[in-house]
Design a protein around this motif. Structure first.
Motif, short mmCIF file in Angstrom:
data_model
loop_
_atom_site.label_atom_id
_atom_site.label_comp_id
_atom_site.label_asym_id
_atom_site.label_seq_id
_atom_site.Cartn_x
_atom_site.Cartn_y
_atom_site.Cartn_z
N ALA A 199 31.85 25.99 34.74
CA ALA A 199 31.12 26.97 35.56
C ALA A 199 32.10 27.98 36.16
N LEU A 200 33.25 27.50 36.60
CA LEU A 200 34.27 28.42 37.15
C LEU A 200 34.78 29.38 36.07
N GLU A 201 35.01 28.84 34.87
CA GLU A 201 35.47 29.69 33.76
C GLU A 201 34.44 30.79 33.49
N GLN A 202 33.17 30.37 33.50
CA GLN A 202 32.10 31.32 33.19
C GLN A 202 32.01 32.41 34.26
N LYS A 203 32.17 31.99 35.49
CA LYS A 203 32.10 32.96 36.59
C LYS A 203 33.23 33.99 36.43
N ALA A 204 34.41 33.52 36.11
CA ALA A 204 35.56 34.43 35.94
C ALA A 204 35.30 35.39 34.78
N SER A 205 34.73 34.84 33.71
CA SER A 205 34.44 35.64 32.53
C SER A 205 33.40 36.72 32.87
N GLU A 206 32.36 36.32 33.60
CA GLU A 206 31.32 37.27 34.01
C GLU A 206 31.93 38.40 34.86
N ALA A 207 32.82 38.01 35.77
CA ALA A 207 33.43 39.01 36.66
C ALA A 207 34.18 40.05 35.82
N LEU A 208 34.89 39.59 34.78
CA LEU A 208 35.60 40.53 33.91
C LEU A 208 34.61 41.42 33.15
N LYS A 209 33.55 40.77 32.64
CA LYS A 209 32.54 41.54 31.89
C LYS A 209 31.96 42.64 32.77
N ASN A 210 31.71 42.31 34.03
CA ASN A 210 31.14 43.31 34.94
C ASN A 210 32.07 44.49 35.16
N ARG A 211 33.35 44.29 34.90
CA ARG A 211 34.31 45.40 35.05
C ARG A 211 34.53 46.12 33.73
N GLY A 212 33.79 45.71 32.69
CA GLY A 212 33.88 46.41 31.41
C GLY A 212 34.76 45.74 30.36
N TRP A 213 35.26 44.55 30.68
CA TRP A 213 36.07 43.82 29.70
C TRP A 213 35.15 43.07 28.73
N VAL A 214 35.70 42.77 27.56
CA VAL A 214 35.01 41.86 26.64
C VAL A 214 35.92 40.64 26.43
N PRO A 215 35.71 39.58 27.22
CA PRO A 215 36.60 38.42 27.12
C PRO A 215 36.33 37.63 25.83
N ASP A 216 37.41 37.20 25.16
CA ASP A 216 37.28 36.24 24.06
C ASP A 216 37.19 34.84 24.64
N TYR A 217 38.08 34.53 25.57
CA TYR A 217 38.01 33.23 26.25
C TYR A 217 38.75 33.32 27.57
N ILE A 218 38.32 32.46 28.49
CA ILE A 218 39.11 32.24 29.70
C ILE A 218 38.96 30.75 29.94
#
Ligand code: AMP
Length: 289
Positions: free
Chosen positions: A229-248
């Motif tokens: 859940a923490l990984e997902q939250k971090a990934s969402e936060a990046l997505k909201n800034r315009g990033w496309v995460p492969d993994y965190i």
């Protein structure tokens, strides 16, 4: 400093040297690379650097053709660092015929994280590193923690093949704003370059959350699910800034597998690894917890 492009010439140049310290690179050198040259000097003599953009480790849609090639400027920097020989082979020297024998790292390490998103990447890396080791025959070789999984895979390759080379790790060198130095940073637009340090900031925020969770009295009940859940939250936060995460991903340092409750209880050492695209540029970073 001698610049050598041929394998026989390299061997002639290094004859009798049995304490050589080696830093393989793909060139376009920055302070991160140069820090490895300094570490190399502490562990052996002479220091040998190589520059070779290794086609085998690039996927068909990756940046092999546009990867920055700046040999002249690189040679000047290496000369200043007191490097003895720069080995800069052409493709026809290192791969005079198709490289059919390759080193295939184990799936549980080679096909996860970077290996999942860049199929064949570590096979290409291991193959060229083994070949470069065979050319240079160093006593020590230095790799950066910036490429955390790569460092680990090469360590294990050296161990399993009983290669007579010590693998030494160098810490990640960063710009003042925290962005890990990388040849690929040069692809970033001005706006992207301003945003880029957010990748490391995301890791630092995630580390704080993990430490908060682990610090709680009832830490014995932390589940893998909570970490996800923490990984997902971090990934969402990046997505909201315009990033496309492969993994965190929060992983154990020992084998890069996800920790379970038992691992957390016994305080296994962790590392967070990430790869994410910002515009067309794919950046990677990591942070030890
Ligand atoms: P490359 O030229 O990207 O293949 O990198 C060559 C070596 O330099 C590898 O061992 C990398 O891990 C290391 N390296 C790349 N960037 C950094 C950095 N910012 N700090 C320390 N080492 C680095």
């Amino acid at each position: 400093m001698k610049i050598v492009t041929d394998i026989q010439e390299l061997r002639d140049q290094l004859r009798g040297q049995n304490r050589a310290s080696f830093v393989p690179t793909m060139g376009n050198l920055h302070e991160g690379h140069l820090s490895l040259m300094r570490i190399a000097r502490q562990h052996g003599d002479p220091v040998i650097a190589s520059i070779f953009v290794n086609r085998l480790q690039f996927g068909p849609n990756e940046d092999f053709d546009k990867y920055p090639r700046t040999l002249e400027a690189d040679a000047e920097k290496l000369e200043k660092e007191g490097v003895y020989v720069l080995f800069a082979p052409t493709e026809s020297v290192l791969y005079p015929e198709p490289q059919e024998y390759r080193v295939d790292p184990p799936k549980q390490l080679g096909d996860i994280l970077e290996g999942e998103f860049r199929p064949g990447f570590f096979k290409g890396v291991c193959t060229v590193v083994l070949k470069l080791f065979s050319c240079v025959q160093p006593k020590v070789a230095v790799f950066g923690k910036k490429d955390y999984q790569q460092l680990m895979i090469i360590r294990q390759m050296a161990q399993q093949f009983a290669l007579p080379v010590d693998i030494v790790a160098g810490e990640t060198i960063r710009a003042e704003d925290g962005l890990a130095l990388s040849s690929r940073n040069g692809y970033l637009t001005k706006e992207e370059r301003t945003e880029a340090p957010q990748l490391q900031i995301a890791l630092q925020n995630l580390r704080q959350e993990i430490q908060g969770l682990l610090g709680k009295a009832e830490s014995s009940s932390i589940t893998a699910h909570q970490l996800l859940a923490l990984e997902q939250k971090a990934s969402e936060a990046l997505k909201n800034r315009g990033w496309v995460p492969d993994y965190i991903a929060i992983r154990k340092r020992s084998n890069l597998l996800a920790p379970n409750t038992e691992d957390l209880l016994t305080k296994k050492e962790l590392v967070i690894l990430t790869a994410a695209k910002l515009g067309k540029t794919r950046l990677i970073d990591n942070l030890e917890v």
